[in-house]
Enzyme design. Sequence first.
Site, PDB file in Angstrom:
ATOM      1  N   HIS A 285       0.872  -1.185   0.000  1.00  0.00           N
ATOM      2  CA  HIS A 285       0.000   0.000   0.000  1.00  0.00           C
ATOM      3  C   HIS A 285       0.908   1.234   0.000  1.00  0.00           C
ATOM      4  O   HIS A 285       1.747   1.370  -0.881  1.00  0.00           O
ATOM      5  CB  HIS A 285      -0.898  -0.109   1.238  1.00  0.00           C
ATOM      6  CG  HIS A 285      -2.081   0.811   1.262  1.00  0.00           C
ATOM      7  ND1 HIS A 285      -2.464   1.588   0.222  1.00  0.00           N
ATOM      8  CD2 HIS A 285      -2.978   1.071   2.260  1.00  0.00           C
ATOM      9  CE1 HIS A 285      -3.542   2.288   0.562  1.00  0.00           C
ATOM     10  NE2 HIS A 285      -3.874   1.995   1.804  1.00  0.00           N
ATOM     11  N   HIS A 326      -2.063  -1.799  -9.899  1.00  0.00           N
ATOM     12  CA  HIS A 326      -3.043  -1.206  -8.989  1.00  0.00           C
ATOM     13  C   HIS A 326      -4.307  -2.039  -9.023  1.00  0.00           C
ATOM     14  O   HIS A 326      -4.680  -2.544 -10.087  1.00  0.00           O
ATOM     15  CB  HIS A 326      -3.351   0.247  -9.415  1.00  0.00           C
ATOM     16  CG  HIS A 326      -3.971   1.041  -8.324  1.00  0.00           C
ATOM     17  ND1 HIS A 326      -5.310   0.998  -8.057  1.00  0.00           N
ATOM     18  CD2 HIS A 326      -3.420   1.856  -7.400  1.00  0.00           C
ATOM     19  CE1 HIS A 326      -5.558   1.778  -7.015  1.00  0.00           C
ATOM     20  NE2 HIS A 326      -4.437   2.305  -6.593  1.00  0.00           N
ATOM     21  N   ASP A 382       3.017   5.742  -6.588  1.00  0.00           N
ATOM     22  CA  ASP A 382       4.248   5.611  -5.804  1.00  0.00           C
ATOM     23  C   ASP A 382       5.504   5.505  -6.657  1.00  0.00           C
ATOM     24  O   ASP A 382       6.612   5.579  -6.137  1.00  0.00           O
ATOM     25  CB  ASP A 382       4.165   4.365  -4.902  1.00  0.00           C
ATOM     26  CG  ASP A 382       3.205   4.578  -3.762  1.00  0.00           C
ATOM     27  OD1 ASP A 382       3.147   5.715  -3.271  1.00  0.00           O
ATOM     28  OD2 ASP A 382       2.510   3.630  -3.380  1.00  0.00           O
TER      29      ASP A 382
HETATM   30  N1  ACO Z   1       5.130  -6.625 -10.452  1.00  0.00           N
HETATM   31  C1  ACO Z   1       5.038  -7.831 -11.054  1.00  0.00           C
HETATM   32  N2  ACO Z   1       3.908  -8.522 -11.161  1.00  0.00           N
HETATM   33  C2  ACO Z   1       2.800  -7.979 -10.613  1.00  0.00           C
HETATM   34  C3  ACO Z   1       2.810  -6.741  -9.970  1.00  0.00           C
HETATM   35  C4  ACO Z   1       4.029  -6.043  -9.907  1.00  0.00           C
HETATM   36  N3  ACO Z   1       4.134  -4.867  -9.336  1.00  0.00           N
HETATM   37  N4  ACO Z   1       1.568  -6.448  -9.524  1.00  0.00           N
HETATM   38  C5  ACO Z   1       0.800  -7.472  -9.877  1.00  0.00           C
HETATM   39  N5  ACO Z   1       1.537  -8.414 -10.549  1.00  0.00           N
HETATM   40  C6  ACO Z   1       1.052  -9.643 -11.152  1.00  0.00           C
HETATM   41  C7  ACO Z   1       0.712 -10.696 -10.132  1.00  0.00           C
HETATM   42  O1  ACO Z   1       1.799 -11.537  -9.840  1.00  0.00           O
HETATM   43  C8  ACO Z   1      -0.433 -11.417 -10.812  1.00  0.00           C
HETATM   44  O2  ACO Z   1       0.116 -12.270 -11.786  1.00  0.00           O
HETATM   45  P1  ACO Z   1      -0.594 -13.700 -12.129  1.00  0.00           P
HETATM   46  O3  ACO Z   1      -1.912 -13.326 -12.764  1.00  0.00           O
HETATM   47  O4  ACO Z   1       0.364 -14.378 -13.062  1.00  0.00           O
HETATM   48  O5  ACO Z   1      -0.745 -14.411 -10.815  1.00  0.00           O
HETATM   49  C9  ACO Z   1      -1.181 -10.318 -11.541  1.00  0.00           C
HETATM   50  O6  ACO Z   1      -0.184  -9.307 -11.804  1.00  0.00           O
HETATM   51  C10 ACO Z   1      -2.325  -9.700 -10.742  1.00  0.00           C
HETATM   52  O7  ACO Z   1      -1.820  -9.287  -9.476  1.00  0.00           O
HETATM   53  P2  ACO Z   1      -2.681  -9.235  -8.162  1.00  0.00           P
HETATM   54  O8  ACO Z   1      -1.750  -9.318  -6.996  1.00  0.00           O
HETATM   55  O9  ACO Z   1      -3.796 -10.216  -8.233  1.00  0.00           O
HETATM   56  O10 ACO Z   1      -3.293  -7.794  -8.258  1.00  0.00           O
HETATM   57  P3  ACO Z   1      -3.952  -6.985  -7.072  1.00  0.00           P
HETATM   58  O11 ACO Z   1      -4.965  -6.120  -7.693  1.00  0.00           O
HETATM   59  O12 ACO Z   1      -4.376  -7.890  -5.976  1.00  0.00           O
HETATM   60  O13 ACO Z   1      -2.707  -6.142  -6.530  1.00  0.00           O
HETATM   61  C11 ACO Z   1      -1.192  -4.420  -6.048  1.00  0.00           C
HETATM   62  C12 ACO Z   1      -2.554  -4.793  -6.668  1.00  0.00           C
HETATM   63  C13 ACO Z   1      -1.142  -4.898  -4.595  1.00  0.00           C
HETATM   64  C14 ACO Z   1      -1.054  -2.906  -6.066  1.00  0.00           C
HETATM   65  C15 ACO Z   1      -0.070  -5.097  -6.889  1.00  0.00           C
HETATM   66  O14 ACO Z   1      -0.110  -4.631  -8.214  1.00  0.00           O
HETATM   67  C16 ACO Z   1       1.322  -4.860  -6.279  1.00  0.00           C
HETATM   68  O15 ACO Z   1       1.735  -5.602  -5.395  1.00  0.00           O
HETATM   69  N6  ACO Z   1       2.056  -3.818  -6.778  1.00  0.00           N
HETATM   70  C17 ACO Z   1       3.361  -3.500  -6.215  1.00  0.00           C
HETATM   71  C18 ACO Z   1       3.205  -2.709  -4.927  1.00  0.00           C
HETATM   72  C19 ACO Z   1       2.729  -1.304  -5.163  1.00  0.00           C
HETATM   73  O16 ACO Z   1       3.250  -0.577  -5.994  1.00  0.00           O
HETATM   74  N7  ACO Z   1       1.743  -0.895  -4.351  1.00  0.00           N
HETATM   75  C20 ACO Z   1       1.222   0.475  -4.383  1.00  0.00           C
HETATM   76  C21 ACO Z   1      -0.177   0.480  -4.906  1.00  0.00           C
HETATM   77  S1  ACO Z   1      -0.761   2.136  -4.978  1.00  0.00           S
HETATM   78  C22 ACO Z   1      -1.141   2.467  -3.377  1.00  0.00           C
HETATM   79  O17 ACO Z   1      -1.458   1.674  -2.564  1.00  0.00           O
HETATM   80  C23 ACO Z   1      -1.024   3.835  -3.006  1.00  0.00           C
END
Ligand code: ACO
Length: 447
Positions: A285, A326, A382
């Site tokens: 987050h 996201h 971010d």
């Molecule tokens: N890098 C690589 N792969 C990713 C990333 C990433 N940053 N984010 C998601 N994926 C992949 C997952 O591994 C998944 O792959 P799969 O379908 O092969 O299993 C797919 O994309 C979907 O990911 P989920 O985790 O299901 O997506 P969710 O909507 O639950 O997660 C989140 C969103 C938590 C923001 C995620 O994209 C993440 O962890 N990003 C990195 C952390 C980040 O930047 N957070 C800040 C968000 S903005 C905020 O809170 C202010």
Amino acid sequence: MGTVEATRNEQAATATEGKADALTITDRRTGRVYEVPITNGTIRAMDLRQIKTGADDFGLMSYDPAFLNTASCTSRITFIDGDKGILRYRGYPIEVLAEKCKYLEVAYLLLYGELPNKKQYDQWVHDITYHTMIHESLKKVMDAFNYDAHPMGMLISTVAAMSTFYPDAREVHDPEKRTKQIHRLIAKMPTVSAFAYKHSMGMPYVYPSNALDYCENFLTMLFKTPAESYTPNPTLVRALEVLFILHADHEQNCGTNAMRSIGSAHTDPYSSLAGAAAALYGPLHGGANEEVLKMLEEIGSVSNVPAFIEQVKQGKGEKRLMGFGHRVYKNFDPRAKIIKRMAEEVFEVTGRNPLLDIALELERIALQDEYFVKRKLYPNVDFYSGLIYQAIGIPTAAFTVLFAIPRTSGWLAQWQEMLEDPEEKIARPRQVYLGPGERPFVPMEKR
Ligand code: ACO
């Protein structure tokens, strides 16, 4: 809605909405047909409860871990269209607010639904400015932290401790008392945050000044020392102002959901906000901006970017590209676009952050790589904000604190809206129990 027969449900739906928007459900277990009204593109989960196999059946529930497709409330504060990359506060596009407003103007908009006129704004600024000091005993609470305490840990604990200084905050149904806590929280968050930073540096706290505006004051509390005068650079003040506006609210994200959930027990706003800030602290987050910087430093140079991208892809979710992806935005994050543009202005003043080139290369490669394209992963808020914070001189560990300060107005707006909602009840989800059924107790000597 308690009717079971289709015809009665149709009537009910028509009577409620003046139109028969409804979902017809056939329960193949019983062959019975149900009609569930659709309002604002949603069905009420409680309308499923009538769907039973027999008199002793609890009734159908929906299962939605992580709230992927569940609206937990109605709200009139922030609108997001994740596919189109739209973000609006109270109807105003984020791009317009970021260009034309000051943060406190936007905080007022979030809390009261309208942009303030001059008189309202002056009064609001006065009310915030005159609550920026913190109790000396609270300062002593902060003194007690270890020298290397994480600023977010300090912020969360100090905000929770504030509830003990303002016992009237427990009267959450008294609008006047609520307003008082709103002033205090918006005003004191920068002071507590700056004190947390000074503590980590082993430097004396710099008290707030009523001669300065919100962002100037914060930068001064961060960077002034008793030995020297300090005047914040106007470009950096404006950059902070814009970053604060972009972070002020984001509807029902993890932290805001925590604020509403804790607040739904009628907990005071300081304790509720400490919980929301704790959620924000997590690396998935608000903690992501800190992780982005660590990641860029780990990559080290532009030439290492392709190998790093490969590691992320091979890691299959184990290693993530921080600042990418996201839950809601599946096209682009409009905040990231504004921040990327602003970074250039900041770097003209501070000099170019050498990590920017690594970030730009990461973005360039990721945006054309099938792995990221297929999963709709784009830079989020971010990805570039940390580079700006670093250029301003803020240490990496304090980045999430800079997220929590402006998000305070959003948390409070959502908290207030929740308390005034006639449908408001204590948040209490259901579960699907998959553990053992009743079994006989085994005494310890026989286990
Ligand atoms: N890098 C690589 N792969 C990713 C990333 C990433 N940053 N984010 C998601 N994926 C992949 C997952 O591994 C998944 O792959 P799969 O379908 O092969 O299993 C797919 O994309 C979907 O990911 P989920 O985790 O299901 O997506 P969710 O909507 O639950 O997660 C989140 C969103 C938590 C923001 C995620 O994209 C993440 O962890 N990003 C990195 C952390 C980040 O930047 N957070 C800040 C968000 S903005 C905020 O809170 C202010």
